[in-house]
Design a protein around this motif. Structure first.
Motif, PDB file in Angstrom:
ATOM      1  N   ARG A 118      -6.455  11.990   0.069  1.00 36.37           N
ATOM      2  CA  ARG A 118      -5.673  12.872   0.947  1.00 36.37           C
ATOM      3  C   ARG A 118      -4.548  13.566   0.196  1.00 36.37           C
ATOM      4  N   ILE A 119      -3.953  12.880  -0.793  1.00 34.11           N
ATOM      5  CA  ILE A 119      -2.829  13.470  -1.527  1.00 34.11           C
ATOM      6  C   ILE A 119      -3.264  14.064  -2.863  1.00 34.11           C
ATOM      7  N   HIS A 178     -15.203   8.898  -2.307  1.00 29.69           N
ATOM      8  CA  HIS A 178     -13.841   9.386  -2.046  1.00 29.69           C
ATOM      9  C   HIS A 178     -13.327  10.285  -3.167  1.00 29.69           C
ATOM     10  N   ILE A 202       0.944   4.442  -2.749  1.00 24.94           N
ATOM     11  CA  ILE A 202       0.621   5.822  -2.385  1.00 24.94           C
ATOM     12  C   ILE A 202       1.797   6.744  -2.658  1.00 24.94           C
ATOM     13  N   ARG A 203       3.006   6.294  -2.343  1.00 29.86           N
ATOM     14  CA  ARG A 203       4.190   7.120  -2.629  1.00 29.86           C
ATOM     15  C   ARG A 203       4.314   7.369  -4.131  1.00 29.86           C
ATOM     16  N   ARG A 225      -9.235   2.371   2.716  1.00 24.66           N
ATOM     17  CA  ARG A 225      -7.948   2.975   3.074  1.00 24.66           C
ATOM     18  C   ARG A 225      -7.212   3.469   1.835  1.00 24.66           C
ATOM     19  N   HIS A 231       0.820  -1.212   0.000  1.00 33.06           N
ATOM     20  CA  HIS A 231       0.000   0.000   0.000  1.00 33.06           C
ATOM     21  C   HIS A 231       0.857   1.266   0.000  1.00 33.06           C
ATOM     22  N   ASP A 232       1.851   1.320   0.855  1.00 32.68           N
ATOM     23  CA  ASP A 232       2.665   2.530   0.959  1.00 32.68           C
ATOM     24  C   ASP A 232       3.420   2.817  -0.327  1.00 32.68           C
ATOM     25  N   SER A 258      -7.191  11.010  -6.188  1.00 33.01           N
ATOM     26  CA  SER A 258      -8.324  10.080  -6.268  1.00 33.01           C
ATOM     27  C   SER A 258      -9.307  10.402  -7.390  1.00 33.01           C
ATOM     28  N   ALA A 307      -9.044   6.562   0.541  1.00 35.97           N
ATOM     29  CA  ALA A 307      -8.884   7.692   1.459  1.00 35.97           C
ATOM     30  C   ALA A 307      -7.490   8.293   1.354  1.00 35.97           C
ATOM     31  N   ASP A 308      -6.471   7.441   1.243  1.00 33.48           N
ATOM     32  CA  ASP A 308      -5.108   7.953   1.140  1.00 33.48           C
ATOM     33  C   ASP A 308      -4.863   8.617  -0.212  1.00 33.48           C
ATOM     34  N   ARG A 313       1.775   9.962  -5.169  1.00 38.37           N
ATOM     35  CA  ARG A 313       2.213  11.275  -4.691  1.00 38.37           C
ATOM     36  C   ARG A 313       3.340  11.818  -5.563  1.00 38.37           C
TER      37      ARG A 313
END
Length: 277
Positions: A86-87, A122, A49-50, A79, A45-46, A90, A82-83, A53
């Motif tokens: 947040r950045i 989202h 997301i990275r 999750r 997941h990380d 989405s 949502a992430d 971003r």
């Protein structure tokens, strides 16, 4: 060097591990270029997301993949969304069933993710949907056509703008025929045609073998190299010229763009696309 019309509004595909290469690729990419981020089982997941971003940070447009059968729970999907929200990543996603034969959680198909209501909750405004001009080894063509129609209808019913993104292929005539049939079926959504970007010949052949020996012969003819000599690079210029001619012949080129799979590296693929625009 001749331009290729389908590259006027191209998109790229990368993995999470490609994120560091964005710094080298950004100079060759128009601001806002769509960059799809795959949902690999080997990445967590990380990492995803990275990567999303990093795409935002260099002024490009992230399109995160969501692989339905890889999601272990509704909470994992929430999750992820949502992430991404947040950045600021989405707005556009690409939803696919995914490779696992057995779902890891509650979602067995892309349709179920679309119908969950979680996308629009989202901030998702556009949903990418997979197209298969070369068919699917485990799904009959009639079932693929029905599934595409169902997903497009479900996305529209949820207020999501659908975009069809195809798997990469090597037979321009087959892709053109699929586009004509898809339009005849009433599909008006934009279509992004998948193509393998320039890459090492041996690597391209390895990817082609996933489609069988006949496809190996096809790329030899369309890409113009010999299987006896796997040294050097192969690019899709012939394929794209053939596809552009086939689509222009009967006006089928409306709302068609290119989606380039960066098998040869993100930066090199971006520079190739820039040269041919």
């Amino acid at each position: 060097m001749p331009s290729l019309p389908l590259l006027a509004d191209f998109s790229l595909e990368m993995t999470g591990r490609d994120a560091p290469a964005l710094a080298d690729a950004r100079g060759a990419l128009p601001a806002g270029t769509r960059v799809n981020i795959t949902f690999l089982g080997s990445e967590d997941h990380d990492t995803r997301i990275r990567a999303a971003r990093a795409v935002v940070d260099v002024g490009l447009t992230p399109v995160a993949h969501i692989a339905a059968r890889r999601l272990a729970s509704e909470g994992e999907l929430e999750r992820l969304l949502a992430d991404l929200q947040r950045i600021g990543a989405s707005e556009r996603v690409f939803v696919v069933g995914g490779d696992p034969a057995t779902p890891a959680g509650p979602y067995a198909s892309a349709l179920e993710v679309i119908e969950s209501g979680l996308l629009e909750a989202h901030g998702v405004a556009e949903a990418g949907i997979a197209g298969y001009p070369d068919g699917h080894p485990d799904i009959a063509d009639d079932a693929l056509r029905s599934a595409l129609a169902e997903k497009l209808a479900a996305a529209s019913a949820r207020g999501l703008a659908p975009v069809v993104v195809t798997q990469f292929g090597f037979d321009a005539d087959r892709v053109a025929t699929w586009i004509r049939r898809t339009r005849a079926d009433g599909v008006s959504a934009p279509i992004r045609v998948g193509v393998a970007g320039p890459t090492n010949v041996a690597r391209l052949v390895r990817y082609a073998r996933r489609f069988g020996i006949g496809q190996n012969a096809m790329i030899v003819r369309k890409y113009g190299f010999s299987l006896a000599n796997l040294v050097g690079q192969a690019g899709p210029e012939r394929f794209l010229d053939d596809l552009a001619r086939a689509l222009d012949h009967d006006g089928s080129a409306r709302d068609i763009a290119l989606h380039v799979y960066a098998f040869g590296g993100l930066a090199d693929t971006a520079r190739w696309a820039a040269r041919h625009r």
